[in-house]
Design a protein around this motif. Structure first.
Motif, PDB file in Angstrom:
ATOM      1  N   LEU A   1     -10.070 -22.196 -38.483  1.00 51.96           N
ATOM      2  CA  LEU A   1      -9.057 -21.741 -37.544  1.00 51.96           C
ATOM      3  C   LEU A   1      -8.424 -20.446 -38.040  1.00 51.96           C
ATOM      4  N   THR A   2      -8.206 -19.508 -37.135  1.00 54.42           N
ATOM      5  CA  THR A   2      -7.323 -18.375 -37.433  1.00 54.42           C
ATOM      6  C   THR A   2      -6.288 -18.284 -36.331  1.00 54.42           C
ATOM      7  N   GLY A   3      -5.188 -17.699 -36.636  1.00 52.88           N
ATOM      8  CA  GLY A   3      -4.143 -17.609 -35.640  1.00 52.88           C
ATOM      9  C   GLY A   3      -3.139 -16.551 -36.002  1.00 52.88           C
ATOM     10  N   ASP A   4      -2.210 -16.284 -35.081  1.00 50.95           N
ATOM     11  CA  ASP A   4      -1.106 -15.377 -35.368  1.00 50.95           C
ATOM     12  C   ASP A   4       0.133 -16.210 -35.613  1.00 50.95           C
ATOM     13  N   ILE A   5       0.650 -16.086 -36.824  1.00 48.06           N
ATOM     14  CA  ILE A   5       1.652 -17.012 -37.315  1.00 48.06           C
ATOM     15  C   ILE A   5       3.026 -16.344 -37.317  1.00 48.06           C
ATOM     16  N   GLY A   6       4.001 -17.072 -36.756  1.00 50.76           N
ATOM     17  CA  GLY A   6       5.369 -16.550 -36.777  1.00 50.76           C
ATOM     18  C   GLY A   6       6.062 -16.953 -38.060  1.00 50.76           C
ATOM     19  N   ILE A   7       6.633 -15.971 -38.748  1.00 48.35           N
ATOM     20  CA  ILE A   7       7.359 -16.293 -39.978  1.00 48.35           C
ATOM     21  C   ILE A   7       8.797 -15.808 -39.865  1.00 48.35           C
ATOM     22  N   ALA A   8       9.658 -16.402 -40.661  1.00 52.08           N
ATOM     23  CA  ALA A   8      11.059 -15.985 -40.710  1.00 52.08           C
ATOM     24  C   ALA A   8      11.433 -15.815 -42.170  1.00 52.08           C
ATOM     25  N   ARG A   9      12.259 -14.832 -42.440  1.00 49.89           N
ATOM     26  CA  ARG A   9      12.680 -14.552 -43.801  1.00 49.89           C
ATOM     27  C   ARG A   9      13.610 -15.674 -44.274  1.00 49.89           C
ATOM     28  N   THR A  10      13.417 -16.124 -45.519  1.00 47.81           N
ATOM     29  CA  THR A  10      14.146 -17.277 -46.028  1.00 47.81           C
ATOM     30  C   THR A  10      15.661 -17.079 -45.950  1.00 47.81           C
ATOM     31  N   GLY A  11      16.126 -15.937 -46.428  1.00 49.95           N
ATOM     32  CA  GLY A  11      17.566 -15.671 -46.427  1.00 49.95           C
ATOM     33  C   GLY A  11      18.137 -15.759 -45.031  1.00 49.95           C
ATOM     34  N   PHE A  12      17.377 -15.298 -44.056  1.00 50.35           N
ATOM     35  CA  PHE A  12      17.835 -15.325 -42.681  1.00 50.35           C
ATOM     36  C   PHE A  12      17.862 -16.759 -42.151  1.00 50.35           C
ATOM     37  N   LEU A  13      16.789 -17.492 -42.487  1.00 48.64           N
ATOM     38  CA  LEU A  13      16.701 -18.888 -42.059  1.00 48.64           C
ATOM     39  C   LEU A  13      17.901 -19.692 -42.539  1.00 48.64           C
ATOM     40  N   GLU A  14      18.270 -19.460 -43.810  1.00 46.95           N
ATOM     41  CA  GLU A  14      19.348 -20.257 -44.393  1.00 46.95           C
ATOM     42  C   GLU A  14      20.683 -19.939 -43.756  1.00 46.95           C
ATOM     43  N   ARG A  15      20.923 -18.650 -43.505  1.00 50.30           N
ATOM     44  CA  ARG A  15      22.241 -18.244 -43.012  1.00 50.30           C
ATOM     45  C   ARG A  15      22.378 -18.385 -41.504  1.00 50.30           C
ATOM     46  N   HIS A  16      21.282 -18.256 -40.780  1.00 47.17           N
ATOM     47  CA  HIS A  16      21.408 -18.229 -39.318  1.00 47.17           C
ATOM     48  C   HIS A  16      20.391 -19.133 -38.648  1.00 47.17           C
ATOM     49  N   PRO A  17      20.412 -20.425 -38.991  1.00 41.67           N
ATOM     50  CA  PRO A  17      19.416 -21.335 -38.392  1.00 41.67           C
ATOM     51  C   PRO A  17      19.524 -21.390 -36.871  1.00 41.67           C
ATOM     52  N   ASP A  18      20.746 -21.237 -36.334  1.00 46.06           N
ATOM     53  CA  ASP A  18      20.917 -21.355 -34.871  1.00 46.06           C
ATOM     54  C   ASP A  18      20.180 -20.249 -34.138  1.00 46.06           C
ATOM     55  N   ILE A  19      20.232 -19.051 -34.733  1.00 43.34           N
ATOM     56  CA  ILE A  19      19.524 -17.943 -34.095  1.00 43.34           C
ATOM     57  C   ILE A  19      18.030 -18.218 -34.095  1.00 43.34           C
ATOM     58  N   VAL A  20      17.537 -18.782 -35.212  1.00 44.39           N
ATOM     59  CA  VAL A  20      16.108 -19.077 -35.301  1.00 44.39           C
ATOM     60  C   VAL A  20      15.729 -20.110 -34.234  1.00 44.39           C
ATOM     61  N   VAL A  21      16.566 -21.111 -34.086  1.00 44.17           N
ATOM     62  CA  VAL A  21      16.269 -22.145 -33.089  1.00 44.17           C
ATOM     63  C   VAL A  21      16.235 -21.536 -31.690  1.00 44.17           C
ATOM     64  N   GLN A  22      17.196 -20.673 -31.407  1.00 41.91           N
ATOM     65  CA  GLN A  22      17.210 -20.040 -30.090  1.00 41.91           C
ATOM     66  C   GLN A  22      15.980 -19.161 -29.896  1.00 41.91           C
ATOM     67  N   TYR A  23      15.603 -18.462 -30.987  1.00 42.18           N
ATOM     68  CA  TYR A  23      14.404 -17.625 -30.948  1.00 42.18           C
ATOM     69  C   TYR A  23      13.183 -18.474 -30.586  1.00 42.18           C
ATOM     70  N   LEU A  24      13.098 -19.675 -31.189  1.00 41.81           N
ATOM     71  CA  LEU A  24      11.957 -20.551 -30.912  1.00 41.81           C
ATOM     72  C   LEU A  24      11.985 -21.060 -29.478  1.00 41.81           C
ATOM     73  N   ARG A  25      13.181 -21.307 -28.969  1.00 43.97           N
ATOM     74  CA  ARG A  25      13.286 -21.764 -27.573  1.00 43.97           C
ATOM     75  C   ARG A  25      12.739 -20.691 -26.625  1.00 43.97           C
ATOM     76  N   ASN A  26      13.037 -19.443 -26.969  1.00 47.80           N
ATOM     77  CA  ASN A  26      12.492 -18.364 -26.145  1.00 47.80           C
ATOM     78  C   ASN A  26      10.969 -18.326 -26.219  1.00 47.80           C
ATOM     79  N   GLN A  27      10.425 -18.589 -27.414  1.00 53.31           N
ATOM     80  CA  GLN A  27       8.966 -18.612 -27.553  1.00 53.31           C
ATOM     81  C   GLN A  27       8.373 -19.743 -26.715  1.00 53.31           C
ATOM     82  N   MET A  28       9.070 -20.895 -26.738  1.00 52.44           N
ATOM     83  CA  MET A  28       8.583 -22.031 -25.937  1.00 52.44           C
ATOM     84  C   MET A  28       8.584 -21.663 -24.461  1.00 52.44           C
ATOM     85  N   ARG A  29       9.627 -20.968 -24.068  1.00 49.10           N
ATOM     86  CA  ARG A  29       9.742 -20.556 -22.668  1.00 49.10           C
ATOM     87  C   ARG A  29       8.597 -19.604 -22.305  1.00 49.10           C
ATOM     88  N   ALA A  30       8.233 -18.728 -23.251  1.00 46.54           N
ATOM     89  CA  ALA A  30       7.156 -17.779 -23.000  1.00 46.54           C
ATOM     90  C   ALA A  30       5.827 -18.515 -22.828  1.00 46.54           C
TER      91      ALA A  30
END
Ligand SMILES: Nc1ncnc2c1ncn2[C@@H]1O[C@H](COP(=O)(O)OP(=O)(O)OP(=O)(O)O)[C@@H](O)[C@H]1O
Ligand SMILES: Nc1ncnc2c1ncn2[C@@H]1O[C@H](COP(=O)(O)OP(=O)(O)OP(=O)(O)O)[C@@H](O)[C@H]1O
Ligand SMILES: [Mg+2]
Ligand SMILES: [Mg+2]
Lengths: 258, 320, 255, 255, 258
Positions: free
Chosen positions: B194-223
């Motif tokens: 398998l190969t794919g295009d993988i979404g990554i998030a920077r660790t420091g950002f993940l720790e400080r702003h999990p809500d933004i990441v969750v919202q970002y993922l919701r937008n991806q789901m919507r797409a």
């Protein structure tokens, strides 16, 4: 000049073919240099002395008038007319010997034909022990001697000297004057010398031409005898003789009054 | 701000690194969903490869981004401070090995002695070498050249190369210029590579702003939902983004395989928190491969790979 | 300050830099991903030298790059230097070529690299062409300037001594310009070397520039350091080689 | 040959090149992919100027690049020139910095670009740092050489006239070195400009270098030509601007 | 020197503080220059004349021995001791006026305090109409005059001249000799002059020091009267007088015999 090289400096033959070139230049310079003449030219700075001698050498074309060398018009530089500048302008990548041999060698003459002359010239300017030295290892006076020998290695009809001693210090200059004098006397070559020093001109030349300020014309011509007489007396004796000083005074008067 | 998370900069904007791949990220970008919903200004930066993205994430100058699975493995191996939060797409027919239509190359085995191009470090490079291995071909028996897609197209047009493993839009251009597909990434994926295009998030950002990441993922789901239900609208957005004709955009989009959140959280892919899914095996496999290739010093071990997967944010996004 | 103390200070300066590097990594002030430790770099260096990177040893990578750099450079020398000399002697030649060189000189090599690939293909020829084009302007311009700096009196001396035409170029103009040409060689080899990585960006699977690029793709900062240090050392070496050659070929110094 | 004829010949030379280009494409001797016709390039030029490329007009692309180049260059000027002057006056300073500069000078910018990105991120700072590093060595080295070329007698004159220390640097050393520094400025701006495309290779969405790279990605040779011609023109312009500045600031000529 | 500038050249005061400096140099040079002296030094090329004068200026430290200026040891360059070289070494970016004003201006003296002196010096060297010219627009002689004025603008105790006329052509040199002579007579300043020309030395100085070849020591010192006597007679008259030529002969004999 063909390949009539025979070996040995052949002093007689070196300038044997020098016919009298006629030289009309600058404003109205009309000058005849005869075989064996030592003509000195003095004149105020910037009057056109260098231009004049460059025209004689064929490096500059006069706008009007003409230069004849053995009745043939001068149309460009030629190894028959050798020019020596105030600075020696040696080729720094060549040894003393190679510098002297430069002309004949690069005109395609056989080494066997020019080498004896080169040896003789090395001896003449007293640099045999420096034959393998590069120019940077020489003093100013030695360099100028090499430049002179380099010019002579072409067996020129006529030697053109543009303030050749101007950049030397006073003592070296005096020594070089002696050498030039000896050279001329020994070879009987034809020389045109430009100088700022009236003393030098009087001491070396048999004819002295005084030029006016620009545009140059001949102010006066003086037949000089100090160079040909007084074989015995030393240079400084000649130069401080009353006769010499009087003539010098007259010439300087001429120039200053301009 | 440096990586490693020590000092995290004040959140004045979210920096998203994207690539010109016709997937949900471009749909969201064109339709401005992140700008609407993340609550902070969004700054978009385009990357040409996942390796550039890795360097930028390491420097702390990108918060969210996507790269090929190979470069994600590099990120794991080299300790890039990031986590996998999303699979933008599985690569299917949009990456393929192209040979000349008239050539006598019928199988991968026929590539022996030929000149083949692939952008080193990219998913196609991985797949090219995989295909060779599956066919029992020693890579030393052919010339494999490192070439970015545009230069590959030039070399193809000049006839300098016999084959090239590349993605859209270069793929289409090469096919048009007398090419045919020898093997595609979709076929290799079907064989388990398998190969794919993988979404990554920077660790420091993940720790400080999990809500933004969750919202970002919701937008991806919507797409992904839009791509599935209204493919033409999604393709139109992609077309606008890539200056493409909508039909062409639709074609390219359809050559990708999209997974919705539920599929991604299944055992086959991201898995669940503390129960990593099959993606870890894919990464492990790729890691061994890259280490064999000498490009990374050591293949990351299972613990390291599993620690790199962060399905918990997607789980939260699904729950909300 | 005498030579020995100068040397000592220079060596100290490089050593201090090395020590600072070691200290930084030793105290874990920076992550290894940012700055690898000297030890890690040394290990990579040994690994690449002995086992190679992607099946090619460091020395072979270097040899491939050197072949490209030197071929491009030498081709430029044999074309740009004669052209520069002619441009210095003949205003007409200068009028024709100067604007063309001036126009392309400021161009970044990467800007026209795609064109070179399109025109010349992906083999070494396009790489060498890129390096050639990088070396050409400094060589041509410095040869031209060197010829223009020749004291006119020296040329006149030579003409009075009976040489002219091609003989003049060969026996006086060329040797007189040599010191200036050597300055140009040094500038040009530096410039060519600086273009090396750009030239190996496409279709290379060997070469020290490609090694650094490929290492960059995999964030192998240890390998990047190995490549950079190797390049710095060989770049310096090339420069010193030309200086050595200069000392041999131009033993005189201008008055 | 007088100035007018020189000019005429230069213009003719460029025109002949343009005509050859037109003829080649007009006779379909080459594919448009390899060499676009002048007409196609002109059309692209107008399109990029008016409508822009990827939503940014040519002028804006240029402005972004110029901002980067000039920032990097000016930062280098205010640091490298003083350092170079100090290196020229004090052998100890020279002993310390010369080996460091000599070591990194031959490095291709792309070789350390990955490191710069990892250290400084993808914003303009890493791009400017790359351009800064490209401009630094030629500026420092030429300032140093210019100071070393100052006739020692001139310095001694000034000391006999009673200036020393920083006053000597300001009133005698700096103005004496100015002509040489300007030569360095011209070399450095050329070098910086040559590094422009490399600097815009990563994470740029504007800039003339990025335009050329992006056009290369889509094999838009017409756009590559537009970019190259624009870069040649602006590169030449920068050079002329520095010459103009030199004529204003250094009206004297050395004896 | 403090800020005791009063305006006007103040010729008396300019060298008022010059106490006799003692100068032991090179092999064994022990020399006392008194206030108002014009000391000329001649000697063979390379003997160390330039080194000597650079030691006097404080640009070179002697390995042993010391130099005293007003009883204080010389430890470095100081604007009290102004040195003029063979080449004028003007600052090419400054106008004639700015070159002359360079010393006082950059020592932080008020413009009002030094400007009158600058004006006076401009007049003294006859370059008022060239005050705004850049050096490149001047002839060699004019440049050397500016260099002289620049040195004087510091009101030095002592003026050190190292072959200041060596690079000039013969006529310009003669004119500049007259000017130096006038300057010294009018200002009564203390001067040390190095020259290659014995004639120049005799004509200008009141004391002539002859140095030996390297390592330099004083061969002889001659008290000269041509500079102080003969106010009326022209330069050339003096130089061709029998007395002058005799002394010159003696000195040259000394040098040549070495
Ligand atoms: N290449 C040139 N272009 C323009 N003017 C020139 C050129 N060469 C010489 N001149 C002018 O022609 C005049 C004569 O110059 P020339 O060098 O012949 O004088 P000179 O008598 O040799 O002077 P000096 O005694 O200083 O050597 C000078 O006024 C000079 O300005
Ligand atoms: N910086 C130096 N390093 C080594 N030797 C030097 C240096 N300066 C001068 N000399 C030597 O010291 C000697 C004296 O030199 P100096 O310049 O003082 O002589 P000079 O009498 O002024 O000569 P000239 O008459 O040619 O001007 C010379 O032989 C020279 O070679
Ligand atoms: Mg002259
Ligand atoms: Mg001296």
């Amino acid at each position: 000049m063909s390949h009539g090289y025979a070996g040995g400096l052949g002093r007689r033959r070196l300038f044997a073919r020098t016919a009298p070139p006629r030289l009309p230049v600058i404003e109205s310079v009309n000058l005849c240099v005869n075989q064996g003449d030592f003509v000195a030219i003095v004149g105020p700075s910037g009057c056109g002395k260098t231009t004049l001698i460059r025209i004689l050498a064929g490096l500059v074309r006069p706008d009007s008038g003409e230069v004849l060398d053995c009745r043939a018009p001068v149309t460009g530089a030629h190894h028959n007319r050798s020019l020596v500048f105030q600075h020696p302008h040696l080729f720094p990548w060549l040894t003393v010997e190679q510098n002297i041999a430069f002309g004949p060698r690069h005109r395609g003459i056989d080494r066997g034909d020019y080498q004896p002359l080169v040896e003789e010239l090395l001896a003449l300017v007293g640099l045999e022990s420096f034959r393998d030295a590069l120019p940077q290892q020489l003093s100013g006076g030695m360099k100028q001697r090499v430049a002179l020998a380099r010019a002579l290695a072409n067996r020129p009809h006529i030697l053109l000297l543009d303030e050749p001693l101007g950049a030397l210090d006073a003592l070296t200059r005096e020594r070089m004057q002696e050498e030039l004098r000896t050279l001329w006397r020994r070879t009987g070559c034809t020389v045109v010398l430009i100088t700022h020093s009236v003393e030098e001109a009087l001491y070396l030349a048999n004819r002295l031409i005084v030029l006016s300020a620009r545009p140059a014309r001949i102010l006066t011509e003086i037949a000089v005898t100090f160079s040909t007489n007084g074989h015995a007396s030393s240079g400084r004796e000649v130069k401080s003789s009353h006769e010499f000083l009087t003539v010098r005074e007259q010439v300087l008067e001429h120039i200053w009054s301009e | 701000a440096t990586a490693g998370g020590g000092r995290e900069r004040e959140l004045t904007r979210v920096v998203i690194g994207y690539q010109a791949i016709p997937n949900g990220e471009l749909v969201a970008k064109q339709l401005g969903w992140h700008e609407e919903t993340l609550g902070v200004p969004v700054h978009w930066v385009q990357f040409n490869s996942g390796s550039e993205l890795n360097a930028a994430v390491t420097a702390g100058s990108v918060d969210l981004g996507l790269g090929g699975s190979s470069t994600t493995v590099v990120a794991i191996a080299q300790g890039v401070p990031a986590r996998v939060i999303w699979i933008h797409n599985i690569i299917g027919e949009n990456e393929a090995l192209v040979v000349r239509r008239g050539s006598d190359i019928r199988t991968v085995g026929d590539l022996r002695g030929r000149t083949v191009a692939a952008p080193f470090g990219a998913t196609t490079h991985y797949h090219l070498l995989t295909a060779l291995e599956l066919a029992g071909v020693n890579p030393g028996d052919l010339r494999v050249l490192d070439m970015p897609p545009p230069e590959m197209l030039a070399a193809w047009l000049r006839g300098d190369i016999d084959a090239g493993f590349v993605w859209e839009p270069t793929l289409a251009a090469m096919l048009e210029a007398d090419g045919r597909v020898l093997i595609s990434s979709g076929e290799l994926a079907a064989q388990g590579f398998l190969t794919g295009d993988i979404g990554i998030a920077r660790t420091g950002f993940l720790e400080r702003h999990p809500d933004i990441v969750v919202q970002y993922l919701r937008n991806q789901m919507r797409a992904v939902a839009m791509i599935r239900t209204e493919p033409d609208r999604a393709a139109a957005a992609i077309a606008a983004e890539l200056s493409l004709d909508p039909v062409e955009a639709r074609r390219q989009m359809d050559s990708l395989v999209f997974l919705d959140a539920i599929e991604q959280l299944s055992d086959a892919y991201l898995g669940r928190e503390r129960a990593p899914g099959g993606l870890a095996d894919v990464f492990l496999e790729t890691g061994h491969f890259l280490a064999e290739q000498d490009t990374i010093q050591r293949a990351p071990d299972r613990a390291r790979v599993e620690a790199f997967l962060a399905p918990e944010f997607l789980q939260r996004a699904v729950q909300q | 300050m005498d030579r020995a103390r100068y040397r000592a200070l220079s060596v100290a300066s490089v050593l201090v830099l090395g020590f600072a590097w070691w200290l930084f990594t030793h105290l874990n002030l920076v992550e290894p991903l940012f700055v690898p430790s000297p030890r890690a770099v040394l290990e990579s260096f040994i690994a690449v030298t002995v086992r190679g990177y992607r099946g090619v040893t460091l020395f072979e990578h270097l040899a491939h790059s050197m072949m490209r750099v030197l071929t491009g450079f030498l081709l430029a020398v044999v074309t740009a230097v004669p052209l520069g000399i002619l441009m210095g002697r003949h205003r007409a030649v200068r009028a024709i070529f100067d604007p063309l060189i001036e126009l392309y000189r400021p161009l970044p090599p990467l800007a026209y690299y795609t064109l070179l690939i399109v025109w010349m293909g992906i083999e070494d020829s396009s790489k060498i062409a890129l390096l050639y084009l990088a070396a050409f302007p400094p060589l041509a311009i410095s040869s031209m300037a060197a010829v223009q700096r020749i004291p006119e009196h020296r040329i006149e001396c030579a003409r009075c001594l009976g040489v002219r035409g091609f003989g003049l170029l060969r026996t006086v103009v060329f040797p007189s310009a040599l010191p200036g040409i050597f300055t140009g060689l040094r500038v040009a080899i530096g410039f060519t070397y600086t273009t090396l990585v750009s030239s190996e960006i496409v279709a290379a699977v060997n070469g020290i520039g490609w090694l650094v690029l490929d290492a960059g793709r995999f964030l192998r900062t240890d390998l990047i350091f190995v490549g950079i240090i190797t390049m710095a050392a060989t770049g310096l070496l090339l420069d010193r080689l030309i200086r050595l050659l200069e000392a041999l070929v131009v033993p005189w110094s201008e008055e």
